[in-house]
Motif scaffolding. Structure first.
Motif, short mmCIF file in Angstrom:
data_model
loop_
_atom_site.label_atom_id
_atom_site.label_comp_id
_atom_site.label_asym_id
_atom_site.label_seq_id
_atom_site.Cartn_x
_atom_site.Cartn_y
_atom_site.Cartn_z
N ALA A 174 62.46 -64.82 24.66
CA ALA A 174 61.11 -65.17 24.23
C ALA A 174 60.24 -65.45 25.45
O ALA A 174 60.72 -65.98 26.46
N PRO A 175 58.96 -65.08 25.43
CA PRO A 175 58.07 -65.34 26.56
C PRO A 175 58.11 -66.82 26.95
O PRO A 175 58.04 -67.70 26.10
N GLY A 176 58.25 -67.07 28.25
CA GLY A 176 58.30 -68.43 28.74
C GLY A 176 59.67 -69.06 28.73
O GLY A 176 59.84 -70.19 29.18
N ALA A 177 60.69 -68.34 28.21
CA ALA A 177 62.05 -68.91 28.18
C ALA A 177 62.54 -69.13 29.61
O ALA A 177 62.36 -68.27 30.47
N PRO A 178 63.18 -70.27 29.88
CA PRO A 178 63.65 -70.53 31.24
C PRO A 178 64.89 -69.70 31.57
O PRO A 178 65.72 -69.43 30.71
N ILE A 179 64.96 -69.27 32.81
CA ILE A 179 66.13 -68.53 33.29
C ILE A 179 66.48 -69.03 34.68
O ILE A 179 65.70 -69.74 35.31
N LEU A 180 67.66 -68.63 35.16
CA LEU A 180 68.07 -68.93 36.52
C LEU A 180 67.95 -67.66 37.34
O LEU A 180 68.50 -66.62 36.98
N ALA A 181 67.20 -67.72 38.42
CA ALA A 181 67.03 -66.57 39.29
C ALA A 181 67.84 -66.77 40.56
O ALA A 181 67.92 -67.87 41.10
N LEU A 182 68.45 -65.68 41.01
CA LEU A 182 69.35 -65.72 42.16
C LEU A 182 68.98 -64.60 43.13
O LEU A 182 68.72 -63.48 42.71
N VAL A 183 68.94 -64.91 44.40
CA VAL A 183 68.70 -63.91 45.43
C VAL A 183 69.88 -63.91 46.37
O VAL A 183 70.37 -64.97 46.78
N HIS A 184 70.40 -62.71 46.69
CA HIS A 184 71.42 -62.66 47.74
C HIS A 184 71.04 -61.65 48.81
O HIS A 184 70.39 -60.64 48.53
N ARG A 185 71.44 -61.98 50.03
CA ARG A 185 71.24 -61.10 51.18
C ARG A 185 72.61 -60.84 51.80
O ARG A 185 73.29 -61.76 52.24
N TRP A 186 73.01 -59.56 51.82
CA TRP A 186 74.27 -59.17 52.45
C TRP A 186 73.93 -58.37 53.70
O TRP A 186 73.21 -57.37 53.63
N SER A 187 74.43 -58.79 54.85
CA SER A 187 74.00 -58.19 56.11
C SER A 187 75.11 -58.16 57.14
O SER A 187 76.20 -58.73 56.94
N ASP A 188 74.83 -57.49 58.25
CA ASP A 188 75.70 -57.52 59.42
C ASP A 188 74.79 -57.69 60.64
O ASP A 188 73.60 -58.00 60.49
N ASP A 189 75.35 -57.47 61.84
CA ASP A 189 74.53 -57.72 63.04
C ASP A 189 73.43 -56.69 63.23
O ASP A 189 72.56 -56.85 64.10
N GLN A 190 73.44 -55.60 62.43
CA GLN A 190 72.37 -54.60 62.50
C GLN A 190 71.20 -54.93 61.58
O GLN A 190 70.15 -54.31 61.66
N GLY A 191 71.43 -55.87 60.66
CA GLY A 191 70.36 -56.24 59.74
C GLY A 191 70.84 -56.28 58.30
O GLY A 191 72.04 -56.24 58.02
N ILE A 192 69.91 -56.35 57.37
CA ILE A 192 70.24 -56.48 55.94
C ILE A 192 70.73 -55.13 55.40
O ILE A 192 70.12 -54.09 55.63
N ILE A 193 71.87 -55.17 54.69
CA ILE A 193 72.42 -54.00 54.03
C ILE A 193 71.94 -53.93 52.58
O ILE A 193 71.60 -52.87 52.08
N GLU A 194 71.94 -55.09 51.92
CA GLU A 194 71.48 -55.15 50.53
C GLU A 194 70.78 -56.48 50.29
O GLU A 194 71.30 -57.54 50.66
N TYR A 195 69.61 -56.40 49.69
CA TYR A 195 68.87 -57.59 49.26
C TYR A 195 68.65 -57.46 47.77
O TYR A 195 68.07 -56.47 47.30
N THR A 196 69.15 -58.42 46.98
CA THR A 196 69.08 -58.32 45.52
C THR A 196 68.49 -59.58 44.92
O THR A 196 68.87 -60.69 45.28
N GLU A 197 67.54 -59.37 44.00
CA GLU A 197 66.96 -60.45 43.20
C GLU A 197 67.46 -60.26 41.76
O GLU A 197 67.26 -59.19 41.19
N SER A 198 68.12 -61.26 41.22
CA SER A 198 68.64 -61.15 39.85
C SER A 198 68.32 -62.41 39.08
O SER A 198 67.97 -63.44 39.66
N CYS A 199 68.43 -62.33 37.76
CA CYS A 199 68.19 -63.50 36.94
C CYS A 199 69.12 -63.50 35.73
O CYS A 199 69.52 -62.45 35.24
N LEU A 200 69.47 -64.70 35.29
CA LEU A 200 70.45 -64.90 34.22
C LEU A 200 69.77 -65.55 33.02
O LEU A 200 68.85 -66.34 33.17
#
Length: 237
Positions: free
Chosen positions: A199-225
């Motif tokens: 439903a519009p306005g329903a609360p959720i949990l949002a999660l961001v992860h950054r997976w990287s190495d010494d060359q920089g970010i490999i994957e940046y993901t924004e997700s929500c539950l």
């Protein structure tokens, strides 16, 4: 923890949590009681009981007169750390029983905050993948992942919306590029998302992860539950 020392309740809880998340303990499966856990693990009854109570509070288990069982509809999901570990073990970030549907896969000019994370110049493009994860008929996660544009040349699946090509895409990126994720960071906040059919306005949990190495970010993901879903973490202070 010293070698040979009995495990703490957090170690026990993590073991059974992983069993539920992996599907080894499906919904409705009966767990050993505290006395049986004591015999198997060599711990005190209080330690075993605390581990089971911990998982019940998180929503993984239910208890009744006949014992302790995996919740019929456990409202739990894996953390980014657990998904990354699964990529290393199984080549897939999806847990057993999960499916995914890709709703967008394209090269785009990213918003400024994403361009800054990847150290891009104005106008540079980046790969954007949008997908919905589910278990059965329930939507359990909505996510958008970002990758360097040059990855498309060595991993064309990044621009493929076929659901079968989404599972295992992180492992294929690492194989194709020869890179290894050495650093991970998670950030959590609250927001709302229509993509989860809430439903519009329903609360959720949002999660961001950054997976990287010494060359920089490999994957940046924004997700929500969805509302009331639990994500658990273990860490050493």
């Amino acid at each position: 923890m010293p070698v040979g020392a009995p495990p703490t309740y957090t170690v026990l809880a993590d073991h059974y949590r992983q069993q539920v998340l992996s599907g080894a303990l499906p919904p409705g499966a009966k767990l050993p009681d505290a006395a049986e856990i004591c015999g198997q693990w060599g711990v005190a009854v209080a330690t075993a009981s605390l581990a089971l109570q911990h998982l019940q509070v998180e929503g993984y288990l239910r208890t009744g007169p006949r014992g302790t069982f995996v919740a019929d509809d456990p409202r739990v999901t894996a953390s980014s750390q657990e998904r990354l570990a699964r990529v290393s073990r199984r080549g897939s970030w999806l847990m057993d029983g999960e499916t995914s549907r890709v709703t967008a896969a394209e090269l785009v000019v990213p918003p400024l905050y994403v361009a800054d994370l990847f150290d891009l110049d104005t106008g540079d493009q980046i790969i954007r993948r949008e997908y919905i994860v589910g278990r059965g008929k329930a939507r359990t996660m909505f996510a958008v992942s970002w990758y360097p544009a040059q990855f498309a040349a060595v991993c064309p699946d990044l621009l493929n919306t076929n659901p079968a090509r989404n599972d295992g895409v992180t492992a294929r990126i690492l194989e194709a590029t020869g890179r290894t994720i050495t650093t991970g960071r998670d950030d959590l906040h609250a927001r709302e998302a229509a993509a989860l059919a809430l439903a519009p306005g329903a609360p959720i949990l949002a999660l961001v992860h950054r997976w990287s190495d010494d060359q920089g970010i490999i994957e940046y993901t924004e997700s929500c539950l969805p509302t009331r879903f639990t994500i658990g973490y273990d860490y050493a202070p």
